[in-house]
Design a protein around this motif. Sequence first.
Motif, PDB file in Angstrom:
ATOM      1  N   LEU A   1       0.839  -1.343   0.082  1.00  0.00           N
ATOM      2  CA  LEU A   1       0.005   0.062   0.088  1.00  0.00           C
ATOM      3  C   LEU A   1       1.089   1.249  -0.173  1.00  0.00           C
ATOM      4  N   HIS A   2       0.566   2.174  -1.023  1.00  0.00           N
ATOM      5  CA  HIS A   2       1.489   3.503  -0.998  1.00  0.00           C
ATOM      6  C   HIS A   2       0.545   4.433  -0.432  1.00  0.00           C
ATOM      7  N   PHE A   3       0.838   4.894   0.597  1.00  0.00           N
ATOM      8  CA  PHE A   3       0.131   6.101   1.185  1.00  0.00           C
ATOM      9  C   PHE A   3       0.634   7.166   0.958  1.00  0.00           C
ATOM     10  N   ASP A   4      -0.222   8.171   1.062  1.00  0.00           N
ATOM     11  CA  ASP A   4      -0.066   9.673   0.577  1.00  0.00           C
ATOM     12  C   ASP A   4       0.833  10.463   1.542  1.00  0.00           C
ATOM     13  N   ASP A   5       1.424   9.906   2.671  1.00  0.00           N
ATOM     14  CA  ASP A   5       2.232  10.532   3.406  1.00  0.00           C
ATOM     15  C   ASP A   5       3.655   9.851   3.118  1.00  0.00           C
ATOM     16  N   GLU A   6       3.823   9.256   2.047  1.00  0.00           N
ATOM     17  CA  GLU A   6       4.837   8.565   1.301  1.00  0.00           C
ATOM     18  C   GLU A   6       5.424   7.349   2.033  1.00  0.00           C
ATOM     19  N   HIS A   7       4.648   6.916   2.905  1.00  0.00           N
ATOM     20  CA  HIS A   7       5.094   5.590   3.333  1.00  0.00           C
ATOM     21  C   HIS A   7       4.494   4.584   2.686  1.00  0.00           C
ATOM     22  N   ASN A   8       5.503   3.562   2.195  1.00  0.00           N
ATOM     23  CA  ASN A   8       5.240   2.634   1.211  1.00  0.00           C
ATOM     24  C   ASN A   8       5.905   1.233   1.380  1.00  0.00           C
ATOM     25  N   THR A   9       6.320   0.940   2.696  1.00  0.00           N
ATOM     26  CA  THR A   9       7.343  -0.240   2.673  1.00  0.00           C
ATOM     27  C   THR A   9       6.748  -1.345   3.538  1.00  0.00           C
ATOM     28  N   GLY A  10       5.233  -1.201   3.654  1.00  0.00           N
ATOM     29  CA  GLY A  10       4.802  -2.314   4.352  1.00  0.00           C
ATOM     30  C   GLY A  10       4.100  -3.414   3.161  1.00  0.00           C
ATOM     31  N   ILE A  11       4.379  -4.535   3.535  1.00  0.00           N
ATOM     32  CA  ILE A  11       3.799  -5.512   2.552  1.00  0.00           C
ATOM     33  C   ILE A  11       2.583  -6.295   3.419  1.00  0.00           C
ATOM     34  N   TYR A  12       1.315  -6.061   2.957  1.00  0.00           N
ATOM     35  CA  TYR A  12       0.296  -6.614   3.606  1.00  0.00           C
ATOM     36  C   TYR A  12      -0.326  -7.703   2.960  1.00  0.00           C
ATOM     37  N   SER A  13       0.385  -9.048   3.540  1.00  0.00           N
ATOM     38  CA  SER A  13      -0.168 -10.367   3.063  1.00  0.00           C
ATOM     39  C   SER A  13      -1.602 -10.435   3.233  1.00  0.00           C
ATOM     40  N   TRP A  14      -2.201 -11.575   2.546  1.00  0.00           N
ATOM     41  CA  TRP A  14      -3.496 -11.699   2.747  1.00  0.00           C
ATOM     42  C   TRP A  14      -3.963 -12.081   3.862  1.00  0.00           C
ATOM     43  N   GLU A  15      -3.076 -12.823   4.834  1.00  0.00           N
ATOM     44  CA  GLU A  15      -3.441 -13.196   6.079  1.00  0.00           C
ATOM     45  C   GLU A  15      -3.382 -12.025   6.951  1.00  0.00           C
ATOM     46  N   TYR A  16      -2.465 -11.303   6.852  1.00  0.00           N
ATOM     47  CA  TYR A  16      -2.189 -10.067   7.746  1.00  0.00           C
ATOM     48  C   TYR A  16      -3.655  -9.196   7.659  1.00  0.00           C
ATOM     49  N   LEU A  17      -3.968  -8.781   6.327  1.00  0.00           N
ATOM     50  CA  LEU A  17      -5.324  -7.883   6.135  1.00  0.00           C
ATOM     51  C   LEU A  17      -6.413  -8.724   6.747  1.00  0.00           C
ATOM     52  N   HIS A  18      -6.524 -10.158   6.803  1.00  0.00           N
ATOM     53  CA  HIS A  18      -7.639 -10.811   7.395  1.00  0.00           C
ATOM     54  C   HIS A  18      -7.541 -10.346   9.089  1.00  0.00           C
ATOM     55  N   LYS A  19      -6.312 -10.703   9.412  1.00  0.00           N
ATOM     56  CA  LYS A  19      -6.089 -10.493  10.761  1.00  0.00           C
ATOM     57  C   LYS A  19      -6.625  -9.050  11.212  1.00  0.00           C
ATOM     58  N   LEU A  20      -6.054  -8.028  10.643  1.00  0.00           N
ATOM     59  CA  LEU A  20      -6.395  -6.648  10.845  1.00  0.00           C
ATOM     60  C   LEU A  20      -7.803  -6.634  10.929  1.00  0.00           C
ATOM     61  N   GLY A  21      -8.760  -7.249   9.866  1.00  0.00           N
ATOM     62  CA  GLY A  21     -10.085  -7.425   9.742  1.00  0.00           C
ATOM     63  C   GLY A  21     -10.661  -7.827  10.985  1.00  0.00           C
ATOM     64  N   THR A  22     -10.244  -9.121  11.133  1.00  0.00           N
ATOM     65  CA  THR A  22     -10.957  -9.849  12.601  1.00  0.00           C
ATOM     66  C   THR A  22     -10.634  -9.274  13.942  1.00  0.00           C
ATOM     67  N   GLU A  23      -9.565  -8.549  13.743  1.00  0.00           N
ATOM     68  CA  GLU A  23      -9.206  -7.949  14.979  1.00  0.00           C
ATOM     69  C   GLU A  23      -9.165  -6.412  15.356  1.00  0.00           C
ATOM     70  N   GLN A  24     -10.174  -5.921  14.186  1.00  0.00           N
ATOM     71  CA  GLN A  24     -10.231  -4.663  14.016  1.00  0.00           C
ATOM     72  C   GLN A  24     -10.460  -3.709  15.453  1.00  0.00           C
ATOM     73  N   GLU A  25     -11.787  -4.164  16.027  1.00  0.00           N
ATOM     74  CA  GLU A  25     -12.024  -3.803  17.095  1.00  0.00           C
ATOM     75  C   GLU A  25     -11.246  -3.462  18.242  1.00  0.00           C
ATOM     76  N   HIS A  26     -10.713  -4.598  18.409  1.00  0.00           N
ATOM     77  CA  HIS A  26      -9.516  -4.710  19.535  1.00  0.00           C
ATOM     78  C   HIS A  26      -8.094  -4.010  19.416  1.00  0.00           C
ATOM     79  N   LEU A  27      -7.783  -3.985  17.921  1.00  0.00           N
ATOM     80  CA  LEU A  27      -6.666  -3.105  17.590  1.00  0.00           C
ATOM     81  C   LEU A  27      -6.886  -1.780  17.627  1.00  0.00           C
ATOM     82  N   TRP A  28      -8.008  -1.272  17.249  1.00  0.00           N
ATOM     83  CA  TRP A  28      -8.229   0.042  17.094  1.00  0.00           C
ATOM     84  C   TRP A  28      -8.419   0.651  18.454  1.00  0.00           C
ATOM     85  N   LYS A  29      -8.953  -0.057  19.464  1.00  0.00           N
ATOM     86  CA  LYS A  29      -9.027   0.448  20.821  1.00  0.00           C
ATOM     87  C   LYS A  29      -7.753   0.560  21.438  1.00  0.00           C
ATOM     88  N   GLU A  30      -6.914  -0.665  21.091  1.00  0.00           N
ATOM     89  CA  GLU A  30      -5.554  -0.474  21.642  1.00  0.00           C
ATOM     90  C   GLU A  30      -4.625   0.687  20.976  1.00  0.00           C
TER      91      GLU A  30
END
Length: 120
Positions: free
Chosen positions: A74-103
């Motif tokens: 993902l190439h962000f408009d703040d010029e950050h583009n070094t993260g590689i988001y695997s399908w597994e990681y995106l799925h984790k971010l989705g399933t744990e969104q409520e908890h991770l956002w609160k954290e």
Amino acid sequence: MPVPTELNLHRQSRVLEVAYDDGTRFTLPCEYLRVYSPSAEVQGHGPGQRVLQVGKEEVGIDKIEPVGNYAVCLHFDDEHNTGIYSWEYLHKLGTEQEHLWKEYLDELEKAGHKRKSQPS
């Protein structure tokens, strides 16, 4: 592990919508994706080295670049583009969104930072 069937970037609302072959569908705000980037710049090089990201409320995604059959960069408009988001990681971010956002919000508060806009 589920495989994505759709990846839709909604630029105006700054969310990435990801649908998987198991029927799950997640709406992931760009800010959330940015502050949980899997890059070493954000996550550090080992446990407990994650760097708190601040001031990312208005960040967007300029470009999505495929990485093989397993991920996207993902190439962000703040010029950050070094993260590689695997399908597994995106799925984790989705399933744990409520908890991770609160954290994340709790970490911001403990560090004395205030968000510019309301949480999504």
